[in-house]
Design a protein around this motif. Structure first.
Motif, PDB file in Angstrom:
ATOM      1  N   UNK A   1       0.852  -1.123   0.111  1.00  0.00           N
ATOM      2  CA  UNK A   1      -0.074  -0.045   0.012  1.00  0.00           C
ATOM      3  C   UNK A   1       0.954   1.414   0.176  1.00  0.00           C
ATOM      4  N   UNK A   2       2.057   1.074   0.622  1.00  0.00           N
ATOM      5  CA  UNK A   2       2.725   2.447   0.778  1.00  0.00           C
ATOM      6  C   UNK A   2       3.659   2.688  -0.381  1.00  0.00           C
ATOM      7  N   UNK A   3       3.896   1.630  -1.058  1.00  0.00           N
ATOM      8  CA  UNK A   3       4.548   1.710  -2.263  1.00  0.00           C
ATOM      9  C   UNK A   3       3.713   2.184  -3.497  1.00  0.00           C
ATOM     10  N   UNK A   4       2.364   1.691  -3.539  1.00  0.00           N
ATOM     11  CA  UNK A   4       1.293   1.968  -4.560  1.00  0.00           C
ATOM     12  C   UNK A   4       1.035   3.363  -4.400  1.00  0.00           C
ATOM     13  N   UNK A   5       0.952   4.035  -3.267  1.00  0.00           N
ATOM     14  CA  UNK A   5       0.671   5.467  -3.036  1.00  0.00           C
ATOM     15  C   UNK A   5       1.826   6.399  -3.601  1.00  0.00           C
ATOM     16  N   UNK A   6       2.936   5.757  -3.411  1.00  0.00           N
ATOM     17  CA  UNK A   6       4.050   6.834  -3.843  1.00  0.00           C
ATOM     18  C   UNK A   6       4.329   6.451  -5.389  1.00  0.00           C
ATOM     19  N   UNK A   7       3.816   5.415  -5.820  1.00  0.00           N
ATOM     20  CA  UNK A   7       3.987   5.104  -7.216  1.00  0.00           C
ATOM     21  C   UNK A   7       2.730   5.991  -8.042  1.00  0.00           C
ATOM     22  N   UNK A   8       1.708   6.063  -7.439  1.00  0.00           N
ATOM     23  CA  UNK A   8       0.635   6.704  -7.979  1.00  0.00           C
ATOM     24  C   UNK A   8       0.827   8.073  -8.106  1.00  0.00           C
ATOM     25  N   UNK A   9       1.461   8.711  -7.059  1.00  0.00           N
ATOM     26  CA  UNK A   9       1.949  10.106  -6.889  1.00  0.00           C
ATOM     27  C   UNK A   9       3.136  10.403  -7.722  1.00  0.00           C
ATOM     28  N   UNK A  10       4.106   9.871  -7.913  1.00  0.00           N
ATOM     29  CA  UNK A  10       5.011  10.240  -8.735  1.00  0.00           C
ATOM     30  C   UNK A  10       4.562   9.805 -10.252  1.00  0.00           C
TER      31      UNK A  10
END
Length: 1263
Positions: free
Chosen positions: A301-310
């Motif tokens: 979940x943490x990685x997906x949030x950062x990936x969607x942002x970038x």
């Protein structure tokens, strides 16, 4: 093998030395063989008289490898060593040589790679060589590169991990070198074709199971390679691979998904990448839709949030229109992540929200939504716009489903308000109402009150108070004043900026008049509490005026309308004068700064609302505003002067400061006229006071308004308030007027005169330069008549004179002036008045700084020596004052510590004197020296320090023994216990033993304490600034000093707090979770008339929480105070009615009456009763009976018992208190045998009757 692509050459530049220096210390066999190979090669080159250059080594290595490559049974370890040497040599070979010999070397390396007995190290070295040749070669014809590139591609899916990883790195380096060349496309195509082939092999319908498994494994290998290579490939083939990524994501296989998202993350974060925005956005959209907060791990979940942002930021930089379309989908995914219970995921989602709001939502998108709302107000058929969808998602974060992360949700909502600005009212009305509803939640269920108010403040700053109060009014029209939204006032005061003064005049002042009328009406009706509440609301509205004066948008237009109510309020309402004065000062100061170009806007510190407000200001607008304020200056100066003269106390100097601000912008003739009138009145009052004194009249010196001295003092204050607008003749007139006052017998007048003079000297440097000699002479002449209350302001004058003289004539004249006044400054260090004493220390330090700023470095030491001359004084008062001055200088300036050590012999002699004043000052000096010195410097003086501290006169030793012990503890901490022990006299070893034990005990206590307590202790002892505290340093007792006092004085920095946002939020959420578990009792369903509670309905959930908390309060707190409808407290005299107890057939109704013990108890006993949660203390009254003289046993109840109340005197330090407390307990113990078997009431009644008899006998004797 510890091989590197490149390592630094040796100092000699010899390749052999470089290899040996790097690999010879390794124990690995491969490294030893490499060193042997290079050594043999070096020996061969020396024998052939060839230079030991990289090219010579290169030729020898290539010839050896070429020979071994043609032999079928070449030794693998020899080939490995030579291949390693070649990989190390190629970076050192000139590019021209590599281009010339590139074909030969590449054929040789490929031959070596195809040997049957090749090792992994040989393969990795060979791949490095091919990559170096490709990077150094020409990049025009693909045919020249295809063969070597194909060899690298072939090892992309090798089963050996080291070889495969080296292949990935080599392909990455080659692609990096090919960027911007025509051969990048075929190189990218080769990787894309390989990827497609393995995909078909893994998922082909004609493939058998073993081939399918092998193909799947090879797909994973290629995905690993693409993580490094995909950002470097050409746009066409990058787009092709991204499309395949979407197909792989649909498989929902964790191993595949992780590699795909890792590769995608590199693409999104890689700068200057060429990628299709459509393909990337399609992939991100699919990833957003597939996010599941319930199934995914916290890391995912943490990685997906950062990936969607970038990723969305990358798409926005490529194609803004496409990015905007998919924003609602991405925001929905982030909302789901925010609803998870994982701390790191919540934090990442919050940061992603804020980044996307700031980066992807622009003014065009906002105006598009606003236009559609405005044009479709009557009949809207189209669906919601993108910005409306996004705002709806943001608003949904306030649902109860996200209550665990409300603190983070408030940050997201605040960011949205800041981004929308004034247009927030079109999209976020519902959000504001939801925030207002959350304010009514009880504190035990809502720990985020501060974050809520900050969020509401962001909304207020974004849309302005006019629009905000239209959505969420103050509700002054409510019949019950308790329904007024008073919680909004602190938020309004803090966050209003850039508002309209016209709104305050037209709307809020209208509310003030209505509330005043309501207050008068309530007062006539006898409702005093409500009347006072209405008055408090009036004051609260006026308290908003400074905020409305914070960069208002319509000062030039609306200040005239505000002037009349301001003047009326200043004249009639004393309580709000300070508010109005501060508001006027803000208006003048801000406009003056803008006009002078001193803009205080700082993007890193200032809020968005203030940035928008300041952006409307220009020097021209500020000039127009000042013109309006200048036009009103005559009226306001006249009014403020009159109020100042009538008022007895100018709270905070607000009236004086406001008069000074208006004098700085008013026309000169206006200020001149007012000053002339003031001086005429001052002369008249001074003459009246002189006549009265000459006539031996008793002049009233109290605070009465008619006092001549008070009038004179007020007139002097008024005159100096006009100083910013005075010209040179007026300034000279003011100086002439205060000269006689410097010798006035009245302390108040003399204090005011010195204060005025200090202000003139501080602000008028031209006047100081012109009258320097006259001022110096004047300071000496008026010294004999100096009043103690004026000493502080006299010190200000002396400082200005000394510092100005040092700048004008930094040599002889400065020392002469300083010598004239230094004794006075030193003696002021012993003043009884704390402010005077502090100012004396400040002046001494400031003079030291002035001396240190000069070019001559010895000037500060000269000042130190001048102060040290006071040690030869005749009185203890002078000697102790000089020692304190030396201690202060040594504390402030580290370069004077060495000079202070020279005074140690004198210090030891002074310690032998029997005067406590001198001893106390010298101990303070020693404490400063110990604290400011390094351990090395203390070692040289340690023996003399210890001997001097322990050599005492008998009558003063006990008085200062605690301070001496503290100094010894500081020496132990600085120098160590062994060093102090070596110089400690034998008769004082017990003291050192005691210090050692105390230190060990403290260390042990700290070691076993918890982490939380240690962090709290650290924060309490190290977060204070190192500030001079003469009371602590020169105190009589050691108890005033903390154990870390030396640490405080030695360090001058403030430690930073170690609190983190995430940990703090986590703590709040954990408390919220625990409270939420208790906030919905099971019987709540019965109260809702069998209707199930919808937890997704925000309003029903909040009402349920409020009802449950109200029930809880009603059940648990019967002792809450009672109020009548007007808010007055109801006090029930006598005993409060008891709660209705459960019916008991065996209980005696008469037991409800109190026993004779409870009736006869004193008021003190009643006051000491403790109440339980239900509101009543257990008194044992249920055992009492009217028929019997004692207590009665009850069925199914405990037997009656007695207790002796604890007395706090038992803990007293005084023996007589403890004896008195034990006396009562002793009597209870003695009577145990005598009263054994008897009930409590019997024992107490006998004692009671006995005491009554004694009292009666005593009464008869008195008669």
């Amino acid at each position: 093998m510890e091989a590197l692509d490149f390592f630094p050459d040796s100092p000699t530049g010899d390749f052999c030395d470089s290899v040996l220096r790097h690999f010879s210390k390794s124990d690995q066999e491969d490294s030893q063989r490499l060193c042997a190979t290079v050594g043999a090669m070096t020996q061969e080159l020396k024998e052939q008289n060839l230079p030991l250059s990289p090219i010579a080594y290169f030729g020898a290595t290539c010839s050896s490898l070429d020979r071994l490559g043609s032999e079928p049974d070449s030794p693998p370890h020899v080939v490995q060593s030579l291949a390693t040497v070649l990989s190390l040599l190629l970076p050192r070979i000139p590019v021209a040589v590599l281009k010339k010999k590139g074909d030969f070397v590449s054929r040789m390396v490929v031959t070596v790679l195809r040997l049957n007995s090749v090792t992994e190290v040989t393969l990795t070295s060979g791949l490095k060589c091919l990559a170096q040749l490709l990077i150094a070669g020409d990049k025009v014809n693909w045919s020249d590169l295809s063969q070597n590139y194909g060899v690298l591609i072939g090892y992309l899916t090798d089963s050996r991990s080291k070889v495969r990883r080296q292949s990935h790195l080599c392909i990455r380096d080659v692609l990096q070198s090919l960027r911007g060349t025509p051969v990048l496309a075929p190189a990218s195509e080769a990787i894309s074709n390989l990827f497609e082939r393995f995909l078909l092999l893994a998922g082909g319908s004609n493939a058998n199971s073993s081939e399918g498994v092998k193909g799947a494994q090879e797909v994973l290998y290629v995905l690993d390679a693409l993580k490094d290579s995909l950002p470097l490939m050409s746009m066409k083939y990058t787009t092709t691979i991204l499309k395949y990524y979407k197909t792989l994501l649909e498989l929902r296989q964790p191993l595949v998904t992780r590699r795909v998202t890792d590769s995608l993350n590199v693409v999104c974060t890689y700068p200057n990448i060429e990628v299709s925005a459509e393909a990337l956005l399609d992939l991100l959209s699919f990833l957003a839709v597939s996010v599941s907060a319930s199934e995914a791990s916290p890391v995912s979940l943490t990685f997906n949030a950062r990936l969607l942002s970038s990723g969305m930021m990358k798409v926005q930089s490529l194609n803004r229109q496409l990015c905007v379309i998919k924003l609602p989908v991405v925001f929905s995914a982030l909302k789901d992540i925010l609803g998870s219970e994982h701390e790191e995921a919540i934090f990442s989602a919050t940061e992603a929200f804020k980044m996307l709001i700031d980066g992807c939502i622009d003014e065009g998108l906002i105006k598009q939504g606003v236009d559609q709302i405005i044009h479709a107000q009557s009949d809207r058929k189209s669906g919601p716009t993108i910005i409306e969808k996004v705002c709806a998602i943001i608003e949904s974060l306030l649902d109860y489903h996200y209550s665990v992360a409300w603190d983070m949700a408030f940050q997201v909502v605040s960011t949205m308000f800041d981004k929308l600005g004034y247009y927030s009212s079109y999209f976020m009305k519902g959000t504001i109402k939801n925030l207002a509803d959350m304010q009514s939640l009880p504190d035990e269920d809502f720990p985020y009150r501060k974050q809520l108010h900050e969020c509401v403040g962001s909304a207020l700053g974004a849309m302005g108070p006019e629009t905000f109060l239209g959505i969420l009014p103050l509700n002054f029209q409510a019949n019950d004043l308790s329904e007024v939204n008073v919680w909004l006032f602190p938020i309004l005061k803090q966050h209003i900026v850039g508002a309209r003064l016209g709104f305050f005049c037209e709307t809020l002042l209208g509310l003030v008049e209505e509330m005043k009328q309501r207050s008068r009406r309530l007062g006539l009706e006898g409702k005093v509490f409500s009347s006072r509440s209405a008055d408090a609301l009036v004051y609260s509205v006026w308290s908003l005026l400074p905020s409305f004066c914070n960069y208002p948008l319509d000062t030039a237009k609306s200040f005239k309308d505000l002037l009349k109510p301001i003047c009326s309020a200043l004249d009639e309402e004393h309580d709000i004068r300070g508010i109005i004065c501060s508001s006027l000062q803000i208006l003048i100061q801000q406009n003056k700064r803008i006009k002078e170009g001193k803009d205080d806007a700082d993007g890193a510190e200032i809020c968005p609302a203030k940035q928008r407000a300041i952006s409307h200001y220009t020097p021209e607008i500020a000039g127009e505003n000042l013109n309006v304020l200048t036009a009103s200056a005559p009226q306001l100066l006249k009014l403020l002067s009159g109020i100042f003269m009538k008022s007895t106390v100018d709270e905070g100097g607000s009236l004086q400061s406001t008069i000074g601000e208006f004098a700085s912008i008013a026309h000169k003739n206006v200020v001149r006229t007012l000053f002339k009138n003031t001086m005429e009145r001052l002369l008249e009052v001074t003459q009246q006071a002189g006549v009265a004194e000459a006539s031996n009249m008793q002049v009233d010196n109290s605070s009465s308004k008619s006092s001549l001295f008070l009038k004179r003092a007020r007139l002097i204050d008024l005159a100096v308030s006009l100083l910013p607008g005075l010209d040179e003749p007026a300034l000279n007139l003011l100086f002439i007027a205060i000269k006689p006052a410097l010798q006035d017998v009245d302390g108040l007048i003399q204090k005011k005169a010195y204060k005025v003079l200090s202000i003139i000297l501080r602000n008028q440097k031209g006047f100081l330069s012109a009258k320097l000699e006259e001022l110096l002479k004047l300071m000496i002449e008026v010294l004999p008549s100096l009043h103690f209350s004026a000493k502080r302001h006299r010190l200000d004058c002396l400082y200005e004179l000394i510092t100005h003289a040092s700048k004008v004539d930094p040599n002889l004249r400065r020392h002469e002036i300083l010598s004239s006044f230094l004794t006075e400054i030193i003696l002021a260090l012993k003043e009884a008045n704390k402010k005077t004493r502090n100012r004396a220390y400040e002046v001494l330090v400031q003079i030291g700084h002035e001396y240190g700023d000069q070019d001559d470095g010895g000037q500060r030491e000269h000042l130190f020596n001048m102060v040290a001359r006071g040690l030869a004084g005749e009185t203890p008062h002078m000697i102790s004052a000089a020692v304190k001055g030396l201690a202060r200088l040594a504390y402030e300036f580290s370069d004077l510590v060495s000079s202070a050590y020279k005074l140690l012999p004198s210090t030891y002699l002074l310690l032998q004197r029997k005067n406590r004043e001198i001893i106390k000052a010298n101990l303070g000096l020693l404490k400063v020296l110990v604290a400011k010195s390094q351990a090395e410097g203390l070692q040289a003086h340690l023996a003399s320090l210890v001997e001097g501290l322990l050599k005492w006169q008998d009558d003063t030793k006990n008085h200062f023994k605690a301070k001496v012990k503290l100094l010894l503890e500081m020496l132990v901490r600085k120098c160590g216990i062994d060093a102090v022990k070596a110089v400690m006299p034998e008769e004082h070893m017990k003291l050192l033993t005691n210090i050692r034990k105390i230190k060990a005990r403290k260390e042990k206590k700290q070691a076993v304490s918890s982490v939380e307590s240690k962090s709290h202790l650290s924060k309490a002892t190290t977060s204070r600034l190192s500030r001079w505290n003469h009371t602590k340093i020169f105190s009589d007792f050691g108890d005033d000093d903390t154990d870390d006092s030396d640490v405080e004085m030695a360090s001058g920095q403030k430690s930073k707090a170690s609190s983190k946002l995430k940990s703090k939020a986590s703590t709040l959420r954990s408390k919220k979770t625990r409270r939420a578990e208790k906030s919905l009792p099971e019987d709540l369903l019965d109260q809702l008339e069998d209707e199930p509670l919808d937890l997704l309905d925000r309003h029903k959930t909040r009402s349920a929480l409020r009802s449950s908390s109200n029930l809880k309060r009603k059940q648990d707190s019967d002792d809450e105070p009672e109020f009548d409808p007007e808010g007055r407290l109801i006090i029930n005299e006598g005993r409060k009615p008891k709660k209705v107890a459960a019916s008991d057939p065996d209980s005696d109704r008469r037991s409800e009456a109190p026993s004779h013990f409870s009736v006869g108890s004193s008021r003190n006993n009643q006051k000491r009763r403790k109440t339980s949660e239900s509101g009543w203390a257990y008194t044992g009254s249920e055992y009492a009976s009217k028929k019997a003289g004692g207590d009665v046993k009850r069925k199914d109840k405990l037997e009656p018992y007695a207790y002796w109340p604890l007395d706090r005197k038992m803990m007293s330090r005084r023996p007589e208190h403890r004896a008195a407390a034990r006396k009562g307990m002793a009597s209870v113990v003695k009577m145990t045998k005598k009263l054994e078997g008897k009930s409590t009431s019997t024992a107490l009644s006998s004692k009671f009757m006995k005491s009554r008899k004694i009292q009666k006998k005593g009464g008869k004797r008195k008669r």
